[in-house]
Write a protein that holds these residues in place. Structure first.
Motif: not given
Length: 152
Positions: A4-20
């Motif tokens: 990622r570039q400094k001073d640049t805004i990124y829009i991101e989608r993260w997908e995953g899972s959690f365990l409990y």
């Protein structure tokens, strides 16, 4: 992921899972919950929203996330809109009058799997039958991949 570039805004989608840990006869078999996180990332800091398949039907709005990257390490806090929990019958319940404890996520980027993975923990304060305070810690693991990243 330090591309990622400094001073640049990124829009991101993260997908995953959690365990409990699931409190039933198979206590040693954790429950897996899929989630998605939408964030804005700028200069290694991010804020956004979190939605998972278990809690989404219980809330009108998504949970909030706020965190940071430091090289391959990341840390963030997840905050649900209000308390949600499993009752003694294993049913999901909410209490709009109580805050949900903050859930702290931390982990690292794994080059082999091209994903972030780590652990989460949550501390809840209770009072015992004598009115003395005590703390309960719940923990689990998580993993996610960056599904999309674009400059805002």
């Amino acid at each position: 992921m330090s591309s990622r570039q400094k001073d640049t805004i990124y829009i991101e989608r993260w997908e995953g899972s959690f365990l409990y840990p699931a409190e039933d006869e198979n206590y040693d078999i954790p429950k897996r919950v899929n989630f998605k996180i939408d964030v804005e990332v700028k200069n290694e800091i991010f804020i956004g929203t979190h939605s998972d398949e278990e809690s989404a039907p219980l809330f009108e709005e998504d949970a909030k996330v706020k965190g940071y990257f430091e090289d391959d390490f990341l840390s963030f806090i997840l905050k649900y809109p209000y308390l949600y929990y499993l009752d003694k019958f294993g049913q999901h319940k909410t209490d709009r009058n109580q805050n949900h404890p903050e859930i702290h996520y931390y982990g690292n980027f794994n080059q082999k799997t091209n994903s972030y993975l780590g652990a989460w923990e949550m501390f809840e304060e209770f009072e015992d039958e004598y009115g003395s305070p005590w703390m309960e810690r719940t923990e689990g693991t998580w993993e996610f991949k960056v599904m999309s990243s674009k400059v805002k």
